[in-house]
Design an enzyme around this catalytic site. Structure first.
Site, mmCIF file in Angstrom:
data_model
loop_
_atom_site.group_PDB
_atom_site.id
_atom_site.type_symbol
_atom_site.label_atom_id
_atom_site.label_comp_id
_atom_site.label_asym_id
_atom_site.label_seq_id
_atom_site.Cartn_x
_atom_site.Cartn_y
_atom_site.Cartn_z
ATOM 1 N N GLU A 71 24.365 -6.063 -13.336
ATOM 2 C CA GLU A 71 24.144 -7.429 -13.798
ATOM 3 C C GLU A 71 22.678 -7.732 -14.080
ATOM 4 O O GLU A 71 21.821 -7.539 -13.222
ATOM 5 C CB GLU A 71 24.651 -8.415 -12.734
ATOM 6 C CG GLU A 71 24.506 -9.872 -13.129
ATOM 7 C CD GLU A 71 24.990 -10.829 -12.056
ATOM 8 O OE1 GLU A 71 25.263 -11.992 -12.387
ATOM 9 O OE2 GLU A 71 25.080 -10.420 -10.882
ATOM 10 N N GLU B 90 31.404 -18.649 -11.440
ATOM 11 C CA GLU B 90 30.391 -18.483 -10.392
ATOM 12 C C GLU B 90 29.377 -19.622 -10.533
ATOM 13 O O GLU B 90 28.296 -19.451 -11.075
ATOM 14 C CB GLU B 90 29.698 -17.125 -10.504
ATOM 15 C CG GLU B 90 28.812 -16.820 -9.299
ATOM 16 C CD GLU B 90 27.965 -15.574 -9.496
ATOM 17 O OE1 GLU B 90 27.839 -14.778 -8.551
ATOM 18 O OE2 GLU B 90 27.412 -15.400 -10.609
#
Length: 267
Positions: free
Chosen positions: A155, A253
Site C-alpha cells: 500500500e 476504511e
C-alpha cells in the site's frame, strides 16, 4: 444481504470504523449492518496472537457469519509513528515474526490478502539498501502467502514524508521487483484516499494498474470520513476501476466523526 454499491461488494474495515467497540464485538456489528466481509488491522500488541486470542477471534468471526478479506501484518508501535519495518535493514527477524504471526492467524480465518506496511526511511541507510531489504522481505512474504492461496497487498501511504511509497508508481516499482524474484502473489492495495493525495492522475493510475490491484479501499476527503462526507469522486473512480478490470471488494476504511452513528450513512 451483502452491502453493495453499484454491484461492487463492500467490506467494512472494523479496525477504523468500529474502533469504539471491543475487537470480539466488531464482526457481529458488521454483520448486523449487512456486511459479509470485514478487514482488520493487526489487532494485537505483538506480532503473534496467543492461542486464546486466535481462538476467540476465529469464533467471533464464525459466529457472525462474516469472512476476513484483509489482515495487516504487525507494524510496530503505530502510536509512536512506526509504519512497519519491511524495508529496514537489521529488522529482518522482526519482519519474519510479523509475517509468520499474520499468516498463521490469517490461514485460520481464510484471509486472502495481507498488508505488510513498508516502513519508514532510515537516516544513514541508503535507499538502495532499504529497497533490497524490502524486496527480499516481500518476496519471502509473497511466497508464503501464495502457499495458502493468498496475496500480499503493498500500500502507498500519504501524509508521511519519510515513507518511501507515496505513489502508485513507486509502489508498483517494488511490486515488479518482487515479481522478478519469482514471487508472483503480490500486487497493490489501492487506497483511493491515500492516492488522492499524490500528484498522480487517479483515473490514469486506475487504468494503468487496476489489474494489479489486490484490493481497493476508500474514504472521503477532507477528513477521511465516510463516502459522501467530502469531495472525492469515489463513484467515478470505482466505476473506472471496474471498467479497467478490478472485480474485487472495496474496503471502507474511514474514521467516523460520531462513533455512535458510524454506519448511519449506509441507510
Amino acid at each position: 444481504m451483502p452491502v453493495e454499491s453499484d454491484g461492487i461488494g463492500l467490506a467494512l474495515n472494523t479496525s477504523s470504523v468500529l474502533a469504539h467497540l471491543p475487537l470480539l464485538q466488531q464482526p457481529a456489528a458488521a454483520a448486523a449492518a449487512g456486511f459479509d466481509e470485514i478487514e482488520l488491522w493487526w489487532p494485537y500488541r505483538g506480532p503473534e496472537a496467543t492461542r486464546r486470542e486466535a481462538d476467540e477471534l476465529v469464533a467471533a468471526v464464525e459466529e457472525a457469519g462474516v469472512r476476513v478479506g484483509l489482515l495487516n501484518f504487525y507494524g510496530g508501535d503505530l502510536s509512536r509513528g512506526e509504519r512497519g519495518f519491511t524495508c529496514q535493514p537489521g529488522r529482518e527477524d522482526e519482519f519474519a515474526a510479523a509475517m509468520d504471526g499474520a499468516l498463521r492467524l490469517g490461514k485460520r480465518l481464510g484471509v486472502r490478502a495481507f498488508n505488510p506496511m513498508y516502513g519508514l526511511a532510515i537516516a544513514g541507510v541508503s535507499p538502495d539498501e532499504q529497497e533490497r531489504t524490502g524486496v527480499a522481505n516481500l518476496a519471502l512474504a509473497a511466497g508464503k502467502a501464495g502457499e495458502i492461496g493468498a496475496r500480499v497487498a503493498l500500500e502507498p501511504l500519504s501524509g508521511i514524508p519519510s515513507y518511501p511509497l507515496t505513489t502508485a508508481a513507486a509502489t508498483m516499482r517494488i511490486v515488479e521487483k518482487v515479481r522478478e524474484t519469482g514471487s508472483a502473489a503480490i500486487g497493490m492495495l489501492a487506497d483511493f484516499y491515500h492516492l488522492s493525495h499524490s500528484d498522480e492522475d487517479l483515473i490514469d493510475v486506475i487504468r494503468r494498474y487496476a489489474r494489479d490491484f489486490v484490493r481497493v479501499q476508500i474514504a472521503d476527503a477532507p477528513g477521511r470520513g465516510h463516502p459522501g462526507s467530502g469531495e472525492l469522486p469515489l463513484g467515478t473512480w470505482l466505476g473506472a476501476a471496474r471498467e479497467a478490470g478490478y472485480d474485487g471488494p472495496v474496503g471502507l476504511e474511514y474514521f467516523p466523526e460520531d462513533p455512535a452513528v458510524a454506519l448511519g450513512w449506509l441507510a
